[in-house]
Enzyme design. Sequence first.
Site, PDB file in Angstrom:
ATOM      1  N   LYS A  69       0.672  -1.143   0.021  1.00 57.95           N
ATOM      2  CA  LYS A  69      -0.085   0.037  -0.065  1.00 57.95           C
ATOM      3  C   LYS A  69       1.060   1.373  -0.033  1.00 57.95           C
ATOM      4  O   LYS A  69       1.407   1.509   1.024  1.00 57.95           O
ATOM      5  CB  LYS A  69      -0.912   0.030   1.335  1.00 57.95           C
ATOM      6  CG  LYS A  69      -1.969   1.175   1.152  1.00 57.95           C
ATOM      7  CD  LYS A  69      -2.618   1.594   2.351  1.00 57.95           C
ATOM      8  CE  LYS A  69      -1.974   2.632   3.048  1.00 57.95           C
ATOM      9  NZ  LYS A  69      -1.738   4.205   2.443  1.00 57.95           N
ATOM     10  N   SER A  79       4.925   6.853  10.674  1.00 57.34           N
ATOM     11  CA  SER A  79       5.277   7.617  12.028  1.00 57.34           C
ATOM     12  C   SER A  79       5.143   6.459  13.134  1.00 57.34           C
ATOM     13  O   SER A  79       4.413   5.345  12.940  1.00 57.34           O
ATOM     14  CB  SER A  79       3.956   8.297  12.098  1.00 57.34           C
ATOM     15  OG  SER A  79       2.714   7.684  12.181  1.00 57.34           O
ATOM     16  N   THR A  80       5.511   6.870  14.366  1.00 55.02           N
ATOM     17  CA  THR A  80       5.486   6.039  15.398  1.00 55.02           C
ATOM     18  C   THR A  80       4.223   5.366  15.959  1.00 55.02           C
ATOM     19  O   THR A  80       4.089   4.353  16.241  1.00 55.02           O
ATOM     20  CB  THR A  80       6.572   6.704  16.701  1.00 55.02           C
ATOM     21  OG1 THR A  80       7.735   6.719  15.979  1.00 55.02           O
ATOM     22  CG2 THR A  80       6.447   5.902  17.887  1.00 55.02           C
ATOM     23  N   GLY A 127       2.646   3.119  13.736  1.00 56.80           N
ATOM     24  CA  GLY A 127       3.475   1.763  14.193  1.00 56.80           C
ATOM     25  C   GLY A 127       3.097   1.183  15.457  1.00 56.80           C
ATOM     26  O   GLY A 127       2.915  -0.099  15.498  1.00 56.80           O
ATOM     27  N   GLU A 138       9.692   0.569  10.535  1.00 58.31           N
ATOM     28  CA  GLU A 138      10.760   1.543  10.606  1.00 58.31           C
ATOM     29  C   GLU A 138       9.964   2.903  10.682  1.00 58.31           C
ATOM     30  O   GLU A 138       9.176   3.519   9.925  1.00 58.31           O
ATOM     31  CB  GLU A 138      11.385   1.600   9.122  1.00 58.31           C
ATOM     32  CG  GLU A 138      12.774   2.322   8.990  1.00 58.31           C
ATOM     33  CD  GLU A 138      12.634   3.690   8.486  1.00 58.31           C
ATOM     34  OE1 GLU A 138      12.394   4.632   9.310  1.00 58.31           O
ATOM     35  OE2 GLU A 138      12.645   3.749   7.265  1.00 58.31           O
ATOM     36  N   CYS A 152      12.970  10.274   7.626  1.00 64.12           N
ATOM     37  CA  CYS A 152      12.844   9.533   8.609  1.00 64.12           C
ATOM     38  C   CYS A 152      14.289  10.175   9.825  1.00 64.12           C
ATOM     39  O   CYS A 152      14.326  10.019  10.862  1.00 64.12           O
ATOM     40  CB  CYS A 152      12.482   8.302   8.717  1.00 64.12           C
ATOM     41  SG  CYS A 152      13.491   7.317   7.640  1.00 64.12           S
ATOM     42  N   GLU A 187       9.354  15.046  15.903  1.00 62.65           N
ATOM     43  CA  GLU A 187       9.621  14.948  14.719  1.00 62.65           C
ATOM     44  C   GLU A 187       9.165  15.995  13.990  1.00 62.65           C
ATOM     45  O   GLU A 187       7.788  16.053  13.977  1.00 62.65           O
ATOM     46  CB  GLU A 187       9.567  13.712  14.171  1.00 62.65           C
ATOM     47  CG  GLU A 187       9.898  13.247  12.698  1.00 62.65           C
ATOM     48  CD  GLU A 187       9.670  11.788  12.404  1.00 62.65           C
ATOM     49  OE1 GLU A 187       8.628  11.357  12.473  1.00 62.65           O
ATOM     50  OE2 GLU A 187      10.670  11.296  11.711  1.00 62.65           O
TER      51      GLU A 187
HETATM   52  P1  NDP Z   1       2.056   7.715   8.604  1.00 60.77           P
HETATM   53  O1  NDP Z   1       2.317   6.955   9.684  1.00 60.77           O
HETATM   54  O2  NDP Z   1       0.162   8.016   8.871  1.00 60.77           O
HETATM   55  O3  NDP Z   1       1.765   7.088   7.177  1.00 60.77           O
HETATM   56  C1  NDP Z   1       2.517   6.083   6.685  1.00 60.77           C
HETATM   57  C2  NDP Z   1       1.765   5.197   5.816  1.00 60.77           C
HETATM   58  O4  NDP Z   1       0.793   4.449   6.540  1.00 60.77           O
HETATM   59  C3  NDP Z   1       0.925   5.704   4.822  1.00 60.77           C
HETATM   60  O5  NDP Z   1       0.790   4.793   3.700  1.00 60.77           O
HETATM   61  C4  NDP Z   1      -0.403   5.912   5.657  1.00 60.77           C
HETATM   62  O6  NDP Z   1      -1.629   5.950   4.888  1.00 60.77           O
HETATM   63  C5  NDP Z   1      -0.440   4.531   6.178  1.00 60.77           C
HETATM   64  N1  NDP Z   1      -1.536   4.642   7.562  1.00 60.77           N
HETATM   65  C6  NDP Z   1      -1.858   5.609   8.164  1.00 60.77           C
HETATM   66  N2  NDP Z   1      -2.537   5.058   9.208  1.00 60.77           N
HETATM   67  C7  NDP Z   1      -2.609   3.554   9.089  1.00 60.77           C
HETATM   68  C8  NDP Z   1      -2.960   2.716  10.032  1.00 60.77           C
HETATM   69  N3  NDP Z   1      -3.914   3.113  11.211  1.00 60.77           N
HETATM   70  N4  NDP Z   1      -2.692   1.503   9.699  1.00 60.77           N
HETATM   71  C9  NDP Z   1      -1.733   1.023   8.748  1.00 60.77           C
HETATM   72  N5  NDP Z   1      -1.462   2.062   7.922  1.00 60.77           N
HETATM   73  C10 NDP Z   1      -1.692   3.363   8.457  1.00 60.77           C
HETATM   74  O7  NDP Z   1       2.437   9.074   8.555  1.00 60.77           O
HETATM   75  P2  NDP Z   1       1.724  10.529   7.768  1.00 60.77           P
HETATM   76  O8  NDP Z   1       1.801  10.488   6.662  1.00 60.77           O
HETATM   77  O9  NDP Z   1       0.555  10.797   8.676  1.00 60.77           O
HETATM   78  O10 NDP Z   1       2.696  11.294   8.595  1.00 60.77           O
HETATM   79  C11 NDP Z   1       2.571  12.006   9.955  1.00 60.77           C
HETATM   80  C12 NDP Z   1       3.903  11.883  10.615  1.00 60.77           C
HETATM   81  O11 NDP Z   1       4.704  10.846  10.556  1.00 60.77           O
HETATM   82  C13 NDP Z   1       4.715  12.894   9.810  1.00 60.77           C
HETATM   83  O12 NDP Z   1       4.557  14.256  10.256  1.00 60.77           O
HETATM   84  C14 NDP Z   1       6.052  12.729  10.234  1.00 60.77           C
HETATM   85  O13 NDP Z   1       6.581  13.121  11.446  1.00 60.77           O
HETATM   86  C15 NDP Z   1       6.073  10.923  10.409  1.00 60.77           C
HETATM   87  N6  NDP Z   1       6.511  10.271   9.285  1.00 60.77           N
HETATM   88  C16 NDP Z   1       7.484   9.363   9.358  1.00 60.77           C
HETATM   89  C17 NDP Z   1       7.891   8.784   8.414  1.00 60.77           C
HETATM   90  C18 NDP Z   1       9.256   8.113   8.478  1.00 60.77           C
HETATM   91  O14 NDP Z   1       9.864   7.538   7.346  1.00 60.77           O
HETATM   92  N7  NDP Z   1       9.679   7.834   9.650  1.00 60.77           N
HETATM   93  C19 NDP Z   1       7.494   8.785   7.133  1.00 60.77           C
HETATM   94  C20 NDP Z   1       6.059   9.366   7.018  1.00 60.77           C
HETATM   95  C21 NDP Z   1       5.524  10.096   8.058  1.00 60.77           C
HETATM   96  P3  NDP Z   1      -1.931   7.510   4.364  1.00 60.77           P
HETATM   97  O15 NDP Z   1      -0.919   7.895   3.455  1.00 60.77           O
HETATM   98  O16 NDP Z   1      -3.344   7.508   3.711  1.00 60.77           O
HETATM   99  O17 NDP Z   1      -1.990   8.097   5.736  1.00 60.77           O
END
Ligand code: NDP
Length: 486
Positions: A191, A244-245, A248, A265, A299, A396
């Site tokens: 996804k 995001s944590t 996770g 991650e 990240c 973050e």
């Molecule tokens: P998310 O953790 O929400 O998104 C990462 C992925 O998970 C996306 O594909 C998202 O879909 C999906 N997702 C969202 N909710 C769920 C769930 N409950 N169960 C399973 N999968 C899910 O990050 P965000 O995009 O909301 O960003 C929020 C914050 O997270 C950022 O501001 C940043 O601080 C951090 N972040 C960290 C990353 C890293 O690599 N460490 C990467 C991205 C964000 P969808 O795209 O629809 O939200």
Amino acid sequence: MTTPQTRTGIVWEYAPAPESSAHVRLRGSYGLFIGGEFRDPLDGTRVATVNPATEEPIAEVAFAGPADLRAAVEAARAAQPGWAGLPALDRGKYLFRIARLIQERARELAVVESMDGGKPVRESRDVDIPLAAAHFFHYAGWADKLSYGVGGREVAPLGVAAQIVPWNFPLLMAAWKLAPALACGNTAVLKPAETTPLTALLLAEICQEAELPEGVMAIVPGDGRTGAALVREPGIDKVAFTGSTAVGKDIQAALAGRAVPLTLELGGKSANVVFEDAALDQAVEGIVNGIFFNQGHVCCAGSRLLIQESVAEQVIAKLWARMGRLRVGDPLDKNTDVGAINSREQLERIEELVSAGEGEGAVRRSVACELPERGYWFAPTLFTEVAPAHRIAVEEIFGPVVSVLTFRTQAEAIQKANASPYGLAAGVWTDKGAKAFEVASALQAGVVWQNTYNRFDPSAAFGGYKESGFGREGGPAGLRPYLRVS
Ligand code: NDP
């Protein structure tokens, strides 16, 4: 943008260098990629994906509903025994083919990545796409040597891997997840993030062209609900997540009590530590690359800058001067250093944390640059007078914002660097090799860069400590999460 000055007083401006998008072959609408073909959603929806630099829609993309996810997992299950049963060398050949086709379509993939996500085309062209191909090449090579990667033990694939990737490195994160999973004989359902599904869908076209057997890889775009439903699908045997944590933790809770191995991650607040004996000009380049690369949507971004007090003023002056020369704007201009913020939501998150920093008493400096009228933008920003307890030193921000803290001794540097719930990466800048190794060994971070920052290679393991997650991706260590080892 500050006007470039020279000793002679002659001003040399950059001429625009736009990368053409005329060669891009995007369809108006994309279905879900399930069972080797693009399909209309059974119970999903269709959503437009938007260019964050212009706010214009680029293409319409199908979002998967629960019945679609079930179909994707069933197709992946049906394909898995055949895929695992292929001679390992043949599985490797498919991955080689995918890598070659990514290279052939590299220019197009780079432009689409920048249009869909907002990152400068210089980065998608020179980092994201070549590294995505490199990951497929790397794991193609491992396909017939899996047992060597785990100390000569017997190995078997896990089955169907559910994989969820974020929006900051869309194709690269897909490659990080898919290449090792497939090399090990698993099939995968991936996804992509809601705001950046396009390059994963182009990768699906590439898999068709490579004649990857049907069902081996599914691409199911969607939002957070799709991700949440995917990890709860009964037919999956493995979950790999980057994001995001908070999400996770939600996934970990959803899998509690199920025998489904998980790799997470997650986020970071990585310390970039500059000692007084470092080559300061080189360090400033590393600081800039550490935090402004990909608008800070990284990240492992070096968002907590720790500078030894004796050189703090000097480093901050050099950094501020260098920041004034960053070019912010059109991601498709090859001169651009800092592109668009990925989405309105992310821009609001950055603005909220930056206001919190000001409210808590830190001193903010943002580069005075002309930002385009449409789209989502944030000027490169530096915070000084930051206290370790400030939100901008703890949370973050995931944007082009660096928070500066100072330290006096090596012990204090280590203590401050480790005073974080995260532990993804760190940088150490010093002229002394022994000091660099000593500090690196004491840092609780999965990756420590020495006199450089944000360097990635498919043969090097990447992953976190503490709330930055667990499991490793990259290199032979990246095989382990996709294998049953006996
Ligand atoms: P998310 O953790 O929400 O998104 C990462 C992925 O998970 C996306 O594909 C998202 O879909 C999906 N997702 C969202 N909710 C769920 C769930 N409950 N169960 C399973 N999968 C899910 O990050 P965000 O995009 O909301 O960003 C929020 C914050 O997270 C950022 O501001 C940043 O601080 C951090 N972040 C960290 C990353 C890293 O690599 N460490 C990467 C991205 C964000 P969808 O795209 O629809 O939200």
